[in-house]
Design an enzyme around this catalytic site. Structure first.
Site, PDB file in Angstrom:
ATOM      1  N   ARG A  88       0.811  -1.215   0.000  1.00 42.44           N
ATOM      2  CA  ARG A  88       0.000   0.000   0.000  1.00 42.44           C
ATOM      3  C   ARG A  88       0.847   1.268   0.000  1.00 42.44           C
ATOM      4  O   ARG A  88       0.288   2.362  -0.002  1.00 42.44           O
ATOM      5  CB  ARG A  88      -0.843   0.037   1.278  1.00 42.44           C
ATOM      6  CG  ARG A  88      -2.247  -0.458   1.108  1.00 42.44           C
ATOM      7  CD  ARG A  88      -2.823  -0.520   2.511  1.00 42.44           C
ATOM      8  NE  ARG A  88      -4.201  -0.189   2.519  1.00 42.44           N
ATOM      9  CZ  ARG A  88      -5.185  -1.099   2.564  1.00 42.44           C
ATOM     10  NH1 ARG A  88      -4.915  -2.371   2.556  1.00 42.44           N
ATOM     11  NH2 ARG A  88      -6.422  -0.706   2.609  1.00 42.44           N
ATOM     12  N   ARG A 127     -21.677  -3.052   2.648  1.00 42.56           N
ATOM     13  CA  ARG A 127     -20.987  -4.345   2.832  1.00 42.56           C
ATOM     14  C   ARG A 127     -21.358  -4.984   4.175  1.00 42.56           C
ATOM     15  O   ARG A 127     -21.443  -4.312   5.199  1.00 42.56           O
ATOM     16  CB  ARG A 127     -19.475  -4.136   2.778  1.00 42.56           C
ATOM     17  CG  ARG A 127     -18.726  -5.408   3.188  1.00 42.56           C
ATOM     18  CD  ARG A 127     -17.268  -5.374   2.877  1.00 42.56           C
ATOM     19  NE  ARG A 127     -16.585  -4.252   3.462  1.00 42.56           N
ATOM     20  CZ  ARG A 127     -15.328  -3.941   3.169  1.00 42.56           C
ATOM     21  NH1 ARG A 127     -14.659  -4.651   2.283  1.00 42.56           N
ATOM     22  NH2 ARG A 127     -14.760  -2.908   3.740  1.00 42.56           N
TER      23      ARG A 127
HETATM   24  P1  AP5 Z   1      -8.426  -3.742   4.133  1.00 45.74           P
HETATM   25  O1  AP5 Z   1      -9.170  -4.750   4.868  1.00 45.74           O
HETATM   26  O2  AP5 Z   1      -7.439  -4.155   3.127  1.00 45.74           O
HETATM   27  O3  AP5 Z   1      -9.475  -2.726   3.502  1.00 45.74           O
HETATM   28  P2  AP5 Z   1      -9.468  -1.865   2.162  1.00 45.74           P
HETATM   29  O4  AP5 Z   1      -8.234  -1.827   1.335  1.00 45.74           O
HETATM   30  O5  AP5 Z   1      -9.966  -0.568   2.630  1.00 45.74           O
HETATM   31  O6  AP5 Z   1     -10.361  -2.643   1.214  1.00 45.74           O
HETATM   32  P3  AP5 Z   1     -11.739  -3.283   1.549  1.00 45.74           P
HETATM   33  O7  AP5 Z   1     -11.538  -4.609   2.199  1.00 45.74           O
HETATM   34  O8  AP5 Z   1     -12.588  -2.284   2.254  1.00 45.74           O
HETATM   35  O9  AP5 Z   1     -12.325  -3.456   0.059  1.00 45.74           O
HETATM   36  P4  AP5 Z   1     -12.174  -4.630  -0.995  1.00 45.74           P
HETATM   37  O10 AP5 Z   1     -11.467  -4.073  -2.181  1.00 45.74           O
HETATM   38  O11 AP5 Z   1     -11.621  -5.869  -0.385  1.00 45.74           O
HETATM   39  O12 AP5 Z   1     -13.695  -4.822  -1.402  1.00 45.74           O
HETATM   40  P5  AP5 Z   1     -14.696  -6.047  -1.184  1.00 45.74           P
HETATM   41  O13 AP5 Z   1     -14.336  -7.177  -2.095  1.00 45.74           O
HETATM   42  O14 AP5 Z   1     -14.903  -6.337   0.242  1.00 45.74           O
HETATM   43  O15 AP5 Z   1      -7.655  -2.786   5.170  1.00 45.74           O
HETATM   44  C1  AP5 Z   1      -8.314  -2.277   6.304  1.00 45.74           C
HETATM   45  C2  AP5 Z   1      -7.354  -1.432   7.136  1.00 45.74           C
HETATM   46  O16 AP5 Z   1      -6.254  -2.247   7.579  1.00 45.74           O
HETATM   47  C3  AP5 Z   1      -6.692  -0.268   6.392  1.00 45.74           C
HETATM   48  O17 AP5 Z   1      -7.501   0.889   6.389  1.00 45.74           O
HETATM   49  C4  AP5 Z   1      -5.400  -0.094   7.200  1.00 45.74           C
HETATM   50  O18 AP5 Z   1      -5.657   0.583   8.409  1.00 45.74           O
HETATM   51  C5  AP5 Z   1      -5.026  -1.518   7.548  1.00 45.74           C
HETATM   52  N1  AP5 Z   1      -4.151  -2.118   6.530  1.00 45.74           N
HETATM   53  C6  AP5 Z   1      -4.438  -3.204   5.753  1.00 45.74           C
HETATM   54  N2  AP5 Z   1      -3.417  -3.468   4.915  1.00 45.74           N
HETATM   55  C7  AP5 Z   1      -2.468  -2.534   5.178  1.00 45.74           C
HETATM   56  C8  AP5 Z   1      -1.188  -2.267   4.623  1.00 45.74           C
HETATM   57  N3  AP5 Z   1      -0.686  -3.023   3.629  1.00 45.74           N
HETATM   58  N4  AP5 Z   1      -0.488  -1.212   5.109  1.00 45.74           N
HETATM   59  C9  AP5 Z   1      -0.957  -0.463   6.117  1.00 45.74           C
HETATM   60  N5  AP5 Z   1      -2.173  -0.650   6.674  1.00 45.74           N
HETATM   61  C10 AP5 Z   1      -2.923  -1.686   6.215  1.00 45.74           C
HETATM   62  O19 AP5 Z   1     -16.032  -5.383  -1.795  1.00 45.74           O
HETATM   63  C11 AP5 Z   1     -16.695  -4.326  -1.097  1.00 45.74           C
HETATM   64  C12 AP5 Z   1     -18.213  -4.507  -1.177  1.00 45.74           C
HETATM   65  O20 AP5 Z   1     -18.622  -4.327  -2.530  1.00 45.74           O
HETATM   66  C13 AP5 Z   1     -18.700  -5.912  -0.769  1.00 45.74           C
HETATM   67  O21 AP5 Z   1     -19.915  -5.777  -0.089  1.00 45.74           O
HETATM   68  C14 AP5 Z   1     -18.899  -6.638  -2.113  1.00 45.74           C
HETATM   69  O22 AP5 Z   1     -19.947  -7.572  -2.043  1.00 45.74           O
HETATM   70  C15 AP5 Z   1     -19.256  -5.499  -3.048  1.00 45.74           C
HETATM   71  N6  AP5 Z   1     -18.722  -5.687  -4.392  1.00 45.74           N
HETATM   72  C16 AP5 Z   1     -17.530  -6.224  -4.753  1.00 45.74           C
HETATM   73  N7  AP5 Z   1     -17.370  -6.214  -6.089  1.00 45.74           N
HETATM   74  C17 AP5 Z   1     -18.491  -5.632  -6.597  1.00 45.74           C
HETATM   75  C18 AP5 Z   1     -18.929  -5.324  -7.931  1.00 45.74           C
HETATM   76  N8  AP5 Z   1     -18.158  -5.637  -9.013  1.00 45.74           N
HETATM   77  N9  AP5 Z   1     -20.134  -4.721  -8.082  1.00 45.74           N
HETATM   78  C19 AP5 Z   1     -20.907  -4.418  -6.980  1.00 45.74           C
HETATM   79  N10 AP5 Z   1     -20.543  -4.691  -5.701  1.00 45.74           N
HETATM   80  C20 AP5 Z   1     -19.351  -5.289  -5.513  1.00 45.74           C
HETATM   81 MG    MG Z   2     -10.952  -6.419   1.528  1.00 43.45          MG
END
Ligand code: AP5
Ligand code: MG
Ligand code: ZN
Length: 215
Positions: A88, A127
């Site tokens: 990231r 979500r």
């Molecule tokens: P993390 O858990 O990685 O969260 P994020 O990057 O904010 O990503 P999300 O998990 O929120 O989204 P996603 O892309 O996985 O989407 P999803 O498939 O669930 O990190 C959380 C925290 O941890 C960070 O803020 C930080 O503090 C820390 N952290 C983690 N890694 C770090 C690092 N490397 N360095 C530093 N800090 C770190 O989909 C979302 C929703 O949309 C779901 O409900 C799904 O059903 C829906 N959906 C998915 N695809 C579609 C589509 N094509 N159309 C419609 N709906 C869809």
């Molecule tokens: Mg995720």
């Protein structure tokens, strides 16, 4: 297959990673999931990470770099892995390069999922995740058969603490400042393929698979 899924919060990294994991029989390495488990278990690492995560900021690089370095050495990564939410920052990307070099491994591809900001906010506010098995849902785009209950195991569906609108908007800013430079980083390395993440989940999946076969 050694792969990074790159994209902003809500882009569908976790959703796509789970499908790829089943398809290729390789593990999903989500630093977010690993950190949330540590917070839940109250480990020292979890205690350190919690305040950063609740505020929607990044956990310090050395913490996540250490997590991934250890995780990549596990036996189940021999055939490959899907990194979800890591790296990231440029520092994390450089550290990953070093870890892989030390293991004699190389990345095959970096798939970036592109989604508009307002769509990301709608996805994250809707979500829901199963408390017991971790399966993900969306109240509108991927609803469970019975409201509030997991289709797979019947467990309660919960909302993530950082999926409140203000925190979501902050996470999106942090992405654009600290993580989006990695798109160019991996493009210059000749590894990047971009997929339009605005389409339906199954369509995105087909295009991700096609981009991996083409690469
Ligand atoms: P993390 O858990 O990685 O969260 P994020 O990057 O904010 O990503 P999300 O998990 O929120 O989204 P996603 O892309 O996985 O989407 P999803 O498939 O669930 O990190 C959380 C925290 O941890 C960070 O803020 C930080 O503090 C820390 N952290 C983690 N890694 C770090 C690092 N490397 N360095 C530093 N800090 C770190 O989909 C979302 C929703 O949309 C779901 O409900 C799904 O059903 C829906 N959906 C998915 N695809 C579609 C589509 N094509 N159309 C419609 N709906 C869809
Ligand atoms: Mg995720
Ligand atoms: Zn479940």
């Amino acid at each position: 297959m050694k792969l990074i899924l790159l994209g902003p919060p809500g882009a569908g990294k976790g959703t796509q990673a789970k499908m790829l994991m089943d398809r290729f029989g390789i593990p999903q390495i989500s630093t977010g999931d690993i950190l949330r488990a540590a917070v839940k278990d109250g480990t020292p690492m979890g205690l350190k990470a919690k305040s950063f995560m609740d505020a929607g900021g990044l956990v310090p690089d050395e913490v996540v770099v250490g997590i991934v370095r250890e995780r990549l050495q596990k036996a189940d990564c021999a055939k490959g892995f899907i990194l979800d939410g890591f790296p990231r920052t440029v520092l994390q990307a450089d550290a990953l390069k070093e870890s892989l070099l030390a293991l004699g491994k190389d990345l095959d591809a970096v798939v970036s999922l592109d989604v508009d900001v307002e769509a990301l906010v709608e996805r994250l506010t809707g979500r829901r995740t199963c408390r017991d098995c971790g399966r993900g849902f969306h109240v509108k785009f991927d609803p469970p058969l019975v409201s509030g209950k997991c289709d797979t195991c019947g467990g309660d569906l919960l909302q993530r603490d950082d999926d409140q609108e203000l925190t979501i908007r902050h996470r999106l800013e942090v992405y654009s400042e600290q993580t989006s430079p990695l798109v160019d980083y991996y493009r210059s390395a000749g590894l990047l393929t971009a997929v339009d993440g605005m389409q339906e989940i199954g369509v995105v999946q087909d295009q991700v698979l096609r981009s991996l076969q083409a690469g």
